[in-house]
Design a protein around this motif. Structure first.
Motif, PDB file in Angstrom:
ATOM      1  N   VAL A 157      17.326 -64.360   7.810  1.00  0.00           N
ATOM      2  CA  VAL A 157      18.654 -63.882   7.444  1.00  0.00           C
ATOM      3  C   VAL A 157      18.558 -62.516   6.766  1.00  0.00           C
ATOM      4  O   VAL A 157      19.315 -61.587   7.064  1.00  0.00           O
ATOM      5  CB  VAL A 157      19.355 -64.904   6.532  1.00  0.00           C
ATOM      6  N   ALA A 158      17.561 -62.379   5.874  1.00  0.00           N
ATOM      7  CA  ALA A 158      17.403 -61.111   5.158  1.00  0.00           C
ATOM      8  C   ALA A 158      17.100 -59.975   6.116  1.00  0.00           C
ATOM      9  O   ALA A 158      17.676 -58.888   6.011  1.00  0.00           O
ATOM     10  CB  ALA A 158      16.309 -61.234   4.110  1.00  0.00           C
ATOM     11  N   ILE A 159      16.223 -60.207   7.079  1.00  0.00           N
ATOM     12  CA  ILE A 159      15.861 -59.082   7.954  1.00  0.00           C
ATOM     13  C   ILE A 159      16.962 -58.775   8.953  1.00  0.00           C
ATOM     14  O   ILE A 159      17.107 -57.632   9.368  1.00  0.00           O
ATOM     15  CB  ILE A 159      14.542 -59.306   8.715  1.00  0.00           C
ATOM     16  N   ALA A 196       2.839 -54.931  -7.520  1.00  0.00           N
ATOM     17  CA  ALA A 196       3.563 -55.558  -8.622  1.00  0.00           C
ATOM     18  C   ALA A 196       3.422 -57.077  -8.505  1.00  0.00           C
ATOM     19  O   ALA A 196       3.114 -57.588  -7.438  1.00  0.00           O
ATOM     20  CB  ALA A 196       5.025 -55.165  -8.575  1.00  0.00           C
ATOM     21  N   PRO A 197       3.634 -57.811  -9.618  1.00  0.00           N
ATOM     22  CA  PRO A 197       3.627 -59.271  -9.524  1.00  0.00           C
ATOM     23  C   PRO A 197       4.645 -59.722  -8.472  1.00  0.00           C
ATOM     24  O   PRO A 197       5.690 -59.091  -8.319  1.00  0.00           O
ATOM     25  CB  PRO A 197       4.074 -59.720 -10.920  1.00  0.00           C
ATOM     26  N   HIS A 198       4.333 -60.804  -7.773  1.00  0.00           N
ATOM     27  CA  HIS A 198       5.213 -61.220  -6.675  1.00  0.00           C
ATOM     28  C   HIS A 198       6.672 -61.395  -7.082  1.00  0.00           C
ATOM     29  O   HIS A 198       7.556 -60.997  -6.343  1.00  0.00           O
ATOM     30  CB  HIS A 198       4.683 -62.501  -6.036  1.00  0.00           C
ATOM     31  N   PRO A 199       6.975 -62.006  -8.232  1.00  0.00           N
ATOM     32  CA  PRO A 199       8.396 -62.130  -8.558  1.00  0.00           C
ATOM     33  C   PRO A 199       9.009 -60.817  -9.046  1.00  0.00           C
ATOM     34  O   PRO A 199      10.215 -60.736  -9.191  1.00  0.00           O
ATOM     35  CB  PRO A 199       8.432 -63.184  -9.661  1.00  0.00           C
ATOM     36  N   PHE A 200       8.192 -59.803  -9.298  1.00  0.00           N
ATOM     37  CA  PHE A 200       8.792 -58.566  -9.786  1.00  0.00           C
ATOM     38  C   PHE A 200       9.116 -57.591  -8.663  1.00  0.00           C
ATOM     39  O   PHE A 200       9.986 -56.737  -8.823  1.00  0.00           O
ATOM     40  CB  PHE A 200       7.884 -57.899 -10.820  1.00  0.00           C
ATOM     41  N   SER A 201       8.459 -57.729  -7.510  1.00  0.00           N
ATOM     42  CA  SER A 201       8.743 -56.822  -6.397  1.00  0.00           C
ATOM     43  C   SER A 201      10.204 -56.853  -5.960  1.00  0.00           C
ATOM     44  O   SER A 201      10.786 -55.803  -5.695  1.00  0.00           O
ATOM     45  CB  SER A 201       7.839 -57.147  -5.211  1.00  0.00           C
ATOM     46  N   PRO A 202      10.843 -58.055  -5.869  1.00  0.00           N
ATOM     47  CA  PRO A 202      12.267 -58.048  -5.508  1.00  0.00           C
ATOM     48  C   PRO A 202      13.115 -57.279  -6.516  1.00  0.00           C
ATOM     49  O   PRO A 202      14.080 -56.624  -6.136  1.00  0.00           O
ATOM     50  CB  PRO A 202      12.657 -59.525  -5.484  1.00  0.00           C
ATOM     51  N   VAL A 203      12.744 -57.349  -7.796  1.00  0.00           N
ATOM     52  CA  VAL A 203      13.512 -56.616  -8.808  1.00  0.00           C
ATOM     53  C   VAL A 203      13.346 -55.115  -8.596  1.00  0.00           C
ATOM     54  O   VAL A 203      14.315 -54.355  -8.600  1.00  0.00           O
ATOM     55  CB  VAL A 203      13.040 -56.992 -10.223  1.00  0.00           C
ATOM     56  N   ALA A 214      14.137 -60.866   1.284  1.00  0.00           N
ATOM     57  CA  ALA A 214      12.886 -60.733   2.032  1.00  0.00           C
ATOM     58  C   ALA A 214      11.688 -60.777   1.094  1.00  0.00           C
ATOM     59  O   ALA A 214      10.707 -61.486   1.351  1.00  0.00           O
ATOM     60  CB  ALA A 214      12.896 -59.420   2.812  1.00  0.00           C
ATOM     61  N   PHE A 215      11.775 -60.052  -0.028  1.00  0.00           N
ATOM     62  CA  PHE A 215      10.652 -60.045  -0.962  1.00  0.00           C
ATOM     63  C   PHE A 215      10.421 -61.430  -1.551  1.00  0.00           C
ATOM     64  O   PHE A 215       9.282 -61.836  -1.805  1.00  0.00           O
ATOM     65  CB  PHE A 215      10.915 -59.051  -2.097  1.00  0.00           C
ATOM     66  N   MET A 216      11.520 -62.153  -1.795  1.00  0.00           N
ATOM     67  CA  MET A 216      11.354 -63.482  -2.378  1.00  0.00           C
ATOM     68  C   MET A 216      10.710 -64.436  -1.379  1.00  0.00           C
ATOM     69  O   MET A 216       9.886 -65.283  -1.756  1.00  0.00           O
ATOM     70  CB  MET A 216      12.708 -64.010  -2.868  1.00  0.00           C
ATOM     71  N   ALA A 217      11.072 -64.277  -0.101  1.00  0.00           N
ATOM     72  CA  ALA A 217      10.420 -65.119   0.910  1.00  0.00           C
ATOM     73  C   ALA A 217       8.932 -64.816   0.969  1.00  0.00           C
ATOM     74  O   ALA A 217       8.097 -65.732   1.024  1.00  0.00           O
ATOM     75  CB  ALA A 217      11.066 -64.877   2.274  1.00  0.00           C
ATOM     76  N   ILE A 218       8.592 -63.517   0.939  1.00  0.00           N
ATOM     77  CA  ILE A 218       7.171 -63.147   0.985  1.00  0.00           C
ATOM     78  C   ILE A 218       6.472 -63.664  -0.274  1.00  0.00           C
ATOM     79  O   ILE A 218       5.331 -64.129  -0.223  1.00  0.00           O
ATOM     80  CB  ILE A 218       7.021 -61.616   1.090  1.00  0.00           C
ATOM     81  N   ALA A 219       7.187 -63.598  -1.421  1.00  0.00           N
ATOM     82  CA  ALA A 219       6.590 -64.092  -2.659  1.00  0.00           C
ATOM     83  C   ALA A 219       6.286 -65.581  -2.550  1.00  0.00           C
ATOM     84  O   ALA A 219       5.231 -66.042  -2.996  1.00  0.00           O
ATOM     85  CB  ALA A 219       7.530 -63.828  -3.833  1.00  0.00           C
ATOM     86  N   ALA A 220       7.213 -66.318  -1.941  1.00  0.00           N
ATOM     87  CA  ALA A 220       6.978 -67.757  -1.782  1.00  0.00           C
ATOM     88  C   ALA A 220       5.751 -68.009  -0.915  1.00  0.00           C
ATOM     89  O   ALA A 220       4.929 -68.887  -1.210  1.00  0.00           O
ATOM     90  CB  ALA A 220       8.205 -68.416  -1.167  1.00  0.00           C
ATOM     91  N   VAL A 221       5.620 -67.218   0.156  1.00  0.00           N
ATOM     92  CA  VAL A 221       4.447 -67.378   1.026  1.00  0.00           C
ATOM     93  C   VAL A 221       3.175 -67.017   0.264  1.00  0.00           C
ATOM     94  O   VAL A 221       2.155 -67.709   0.349  1.00  0.00           O
ATOM     95  CB  VAL A 221       4.594 -66.490   2.284  1.00  0.00           C
ATOM     96  N   ALA A 222       3.273 -65.923  -0.523  1.00  0.00           N
ATOM     97  CA  ALA A 222       2.091 -65.478  -1.254  1.00  0.00           C
ATOM     98  C   ALA A 222       1.657 -66.536  -2.267  1.00  0.00           C
ATOM     99  O   ALA A 222       0.468 -66.736  -2.497  1.00  0.00           O
ATOM    100  CB  ALA A 222       2.384 -64.163  -1.960  1.00  0.00           C
TER     101      ALA A 222
END
Lengths: 608, 306
Positions: free
Chosen positions: A369-371, A223-230, A334-342
């Protein structure tokens, strides 16, 4: 007063405006989306907590609303995740092929969410569910993969069809009425078991639980990076909602396990949830893509939610509902952090990344914090929910579920640590020397989610009191909560005290550290290498096959489910070919034969 | 809660450190005598730690230091919750004791996470391999151990350590080591895993992966990790004493039981070789898990307790 109907209409209208604005300027359209979602969130938060929403319907035909604590709890969490994620849109949308429609679909799916949780009519529920599925289905392939959208859609539709059949059974059973409250109450006997199973299929498909989990990593990973957290933080929770309907509201009278005082139906669901936990954990440990890893962790956490809702008492429900919140916050973080890295590096593969902490320290802290919350360690929210679920499992004496629950809990340390070690820590790669921290607009939601992860772990009382209202609404007794302490069935927990003591411990350690001699700062490459000269930092970065010795132990078994579904897909294809061969043949005689045969079959007993 | 409670807590953590460091020293002497050596003086471990703390060290960036602080903080925090006897404990309020079992398992994990983070942050692959092995070992021993604890909590209806202690000390109840013999054996094997004693010492393995997570440390960071190690051993051995040996009615009983358990674990450790990491996992998921589940089924579903 905020009217649900107007909010939904507002979202549809805002979606259209966002579409036009995005067409002109992506940034402008995304900013407008943020404000639209924020408006909905604020309206919900201002009126929803005390059930002050206006449910009167004036414009939409055939649609009716009512408000429940249960629906509101889900709605507010999901809208919150949507709000947080919308801050990411301005920085990602330009990459996508159909960026104009992204904000439109995003807002439409939110409209579907509001409707689904506030409706009191099964047919409306189904309609809104389909709205969510259809809008999100077009969001997922914007990432890169069409296969992801297809598998997401396939499993979602399988779930929806099961739910639709269940709804029809209820409709017939309840004197041709689609009303949810009376419909669920009127169920009994075989019908109840039938609907229970159908709804659970829908719940498992949406939650991505074993054995309907295959779509989860494919969809989340692509999924698009900002959509995975959703997807992970919000949309899979729809499955939990249907799960609540099936496990608690329907709860058919099947035989009882006396030792555990639990109906067999519920116990089987708990076992399937356990399987979900174990499979999710094992697959997450193996996974190399950070987003897929988190997707498998969602699967494992979905298992916890199912286990919690299948143990029929207030304590377990409190754990389940709290876990929904804690996991939504943790996985969104966590997904948002990974999205930022991506966004900064263009990849989510852990073996291609390293040492991001030196470039993106705030993103790193958000992930940390998330993990911590995801692994259920104090002082974060995940600890509270896991503690409540443990209490319930132990109290019921569910040994085999216990194995899975504990295994998943310890296993989560393993898999959440892997992105931490491989992606953020370790050697700093020279190809990412120019990477910068995420822009300020993306850091706002990061900080908010970090704060909430800590808040849910330190002061859970207020939230648990609200959850108690839901539990009472479902017809069970809530748990005892005082300002700082939570009473379990066999013990008491004081999260604020734990956090305070942890803080004191850290303060002591900090004092010891600071009074001693200052250390000399050395480079990361300046490490012990057993007298070898290592010139390339990639050689000093341990990230590929992190848990290789452990993975080797279940290497053969890990592809079982995938093989099963591949075989199933083959069989379906063959069946399709058979149909094609029989009915769509070029031979006129064959076609004619089948037409006659079918007519005879249809008229059998009536005319013939 | 007043300031006194917190001071008692800090006192317990300090006591744990002094106790374990002394007993660790005595154990080095015992092992020395076993191997026909003199062995170091009993306070050698104190000297080691204070020497390290006074030295100037190197640092591999902020996470390297922050991880050590978080690790020691987490462990000190955990130790503050630990009851010594059923009356000596820091956080108690109107008869309610805040020493829930899960605090010890999970707050300890914060410390471990901090240490793992710091070690990985050093950028040395040996450290990452060591962390990987430590986490894998944890996955191995934790599940059988928690199943035994599930049995204990389910049977006694208490999840606070003092509650479990009192339950065993009541007339008519045996220590859980005797009441649930299979569970007791599993508990001891898991304790060996927790302590990193020899068949399960895979994640330190000095000759193989250069001390694993510790490879890059020196000076004050290593000294703080030594303190951390001593306190975490104190927590783990005390847990075993309280869960399986009926806790303690007074401090001397506690000392005797503590010394006996730690020395036994140490002696067993010294006559064993080292497992490979996959052997550790298969070992724990074979017999100990089977024994733990058998014990749980016997106690929970049949109600047979000695």
């Amino acid at each position: 007063m905020a009217s649900i109907e107007l909010l939904i209409l507002f979202l549809v209208g805002a979606g259209l405006i966002a579409y036009l604005l995005t067409k002109v300027n992506t940034f402008l359209g995304s900013i407008f989306t943020i404000f639209a979602v924020m408006f909905v969130f604020v309206s919900l938060a201002a009126y929803g907590f005390n059930m002050n929403m206006d449910t009167v319907v004036n414009y939409l035909p055939g649609i009716s609303f009512s408000q429940t604590y249960l629906g509101f709890y889900f709605a507010i969490i999901i809208v919150f995740v949507y709000l947080m994620v919308s801050f990411f849109h301005p920085y990602y949308l330009n990459e996508y092929k159909y960026k104009d429609s992204y904000n439109l679909l995003f807002l439409l799916s939110l409209a579907g969410i509001l409707g689904a949780f506030y409706t009191d009519n099964f047919l409306n529920l189904f309609f809104f569910f389909e709205l969510i599925i259809w809008t999100t289905m077009f969001l997922i392939p914007q990432g890169k993969s069409r296969e992801a959208a297809v598998s997401y859609f396939g499993f979602s539709v399988a779930g929806s069809v099961a739910m639709l059949i269940g709804i029809f059974v209820i409709f017939q059973n309840n004197g041709n009425s689609f009303d949810i409250a009376t419909g669920l109450a009127a169920l009994n006997g075989t019908n109840a078991i039938f609907v229970f199973i159908l709804f659970l299929i829908a719940a498992f498909a949406k939650l991505g639980s074993f054995p309907l989990h295959i779509w989860l990593p494919i969809a989340h990973g692509n999924a698009p990076h900002p959509f995975s957290p959703v997807l992970s933080g919000a949309l899979v929770k729809l499955g939990a909602f249907i799960g609540v309907l099936a496990l608690i509201r329907i709860a058919p009278a099947t035989g009882l396990f006396v030792a555990m005082d639990l109906p067999i139906g519920q116990y089987v669901v708990a076992l399937l949830g356990s399987a979900s936990i174990v499979f999710g954990t094992l697959m997450a440990i193996k996974e190399d893509d950070a987003k897929k890893l988190l997707a498998y962790s969602s699967m494992s956490h979905g298992g916890y939610i199912l286990v919690a809702f299948s143990i029929l008492n207030g304590l377990a429900f409190a754990g389940g509902f709290y876990h929904i919140l804690a996991h939504a916050l943790a996985s969104a973080g966590a997904f948002m952090a990974i999205a930022a890295v991506a966004r900064a590096t263009g990849t989510t593969k852990m073996k291609e990344l390293g040492g991001m902490i030196h470039k993106m320290p705030i993103t790193y802290l958000a992930y940390l914090v998330a993990i911590i919350s995801m692994a259920g360690i104090p002082p974060m929210g995940g600890f509270i929910s896991k503690w409540l679920i443990f209490q319930a499992v132990i109290n019921k004496g569910m040994v085999f579920v216990g194995i899975a629950v504990f295994f998943g809990s310890v296993g989560s340390f393993l898999y959440v640590f892997r992105p931490l070690a491989a992606l953020f820590l370790g050697q700093e790669f020279r190809e990412y020397k120019g990477v910068k921290e995420a822009p300020i607009l993306m850091l706002i939601p990061t900080f908010i989610i970090m704060g909430l992860n800590v808040y849910t772990g330190v002061f859970p009382a207020g939230i648990l009191e609200f959850i108690n209202k839901i539990i009472v609404e479902l017809g069970y007794t809530g748990i005892t909560v005082s300002t700082y302490a939570i009473n379990g069935s066999n013990g008491i927990l004081n999260p604020a005290l734990i956090s305070l003591v942890f803080a004191i411990g850290v303060a002591i350690a900090f004092v010891i550290f600071i009074v001693l001699k200052k250390s000399r700062k050395v480079d990361l490459m300046d490490t012990y290498t057993a007298a070898n000269f290592v010139h390339d930092e990639h050689l000093l970065h341990y990230s590929v096959d992190f848990y290789a010795p452990l993975e080797r132990l279940y290497e053969k078994q890990s592809s079982w489910m995938k093989k099963f579904y591949t075989a199933l897909a083959e069989k379906v294809k063959e069946l399709g070919k058979l149909g094609k061969y029989l009915f769509m043949s070029k031979n006129v005689a064959t076609t004619l034969f089948w037409i006659v045969a079918i007519i005879i079959f249809l008229l059998w007993g009536e005319v013939l | 809660m007043t300031i006194v409670n917190f001071l008692i807590g800090i006192g317990i953590a300090l006591f744990g450190f002094v106790l374990q460091t002394s007993i660790g020293g005595i154990n080095r002497k015992i092992v020395g005598r076993m191997q026909k050596r003199h062995g170091p003086r009993w306070y050698q471990e104190f000297l080691d730690i204070f020497k390290l703390l006074s030295k100037r060290a190197v640092s591999h960036g902020w996470i390297f230091d922050f991880g050590v602080i978080m690790a020691l903080g987490g462990i000190v925090g955990t130790a503050m919750f630990m009851p010594l006897t059923k009356d000596i404990l820091a956080f108690t309020n109107n008869g309610v004791n805040y020493d829930n079992f899960f605090i010890f398992v999970y707050l300890l994990a914060v410390g471990m996470l901090g240490m793992a983070m710091s070690a990985s942050g050093s950028g040395n692959p040996w450290a990452s391999i060591g962390v990987m092995r430590a986490l894998t070992t944890m996955l191995a021993y934790e599940v059988p151990f928690l199943i035994v604890v599930l049995t204990i909590i389910n049977y006694s209806g208490q999840s606070s350590l003092t509650g479990i202690m009192e339950f065993q000390q009541m007339a008519g109840n045996n220590w859980f080591l005797i009441a649930m013999p299979l569970g007791g054996i599993v508990g001891f094997i898991c304790l060996m895993g927790m302590l990193g004693k020899k068949p399960f010492e895979t994640y330190i393995a000095p000759a193989e992966i250069a001390s694993g997570p510790m490879v890059e440390y020196g000076g004050k960071q290593l000294g703080m990790l030594f303190i951390l190690h001593e306190i975490s051993v104190f927590i783990e051995v005390s847990l075993f004493v309280h869960l399986f040996l009926g806790g303690a009615a007074n401090i001397f009983e506690f000392l005797i039981k503590y010394f006996a358990v730690y020395t036994l674990a140490n002696l067993i450790s010294n006559v064993n070789g080292r497992f490979k990491i996959d052997q550790v996992v298969t070992f724990f998921y074979k017999w100990p898990l089977l024994m733990a589940v058998t014990q749980a089924v016997i106690v929970i579903y049949f109600g047979w307790v000695i």
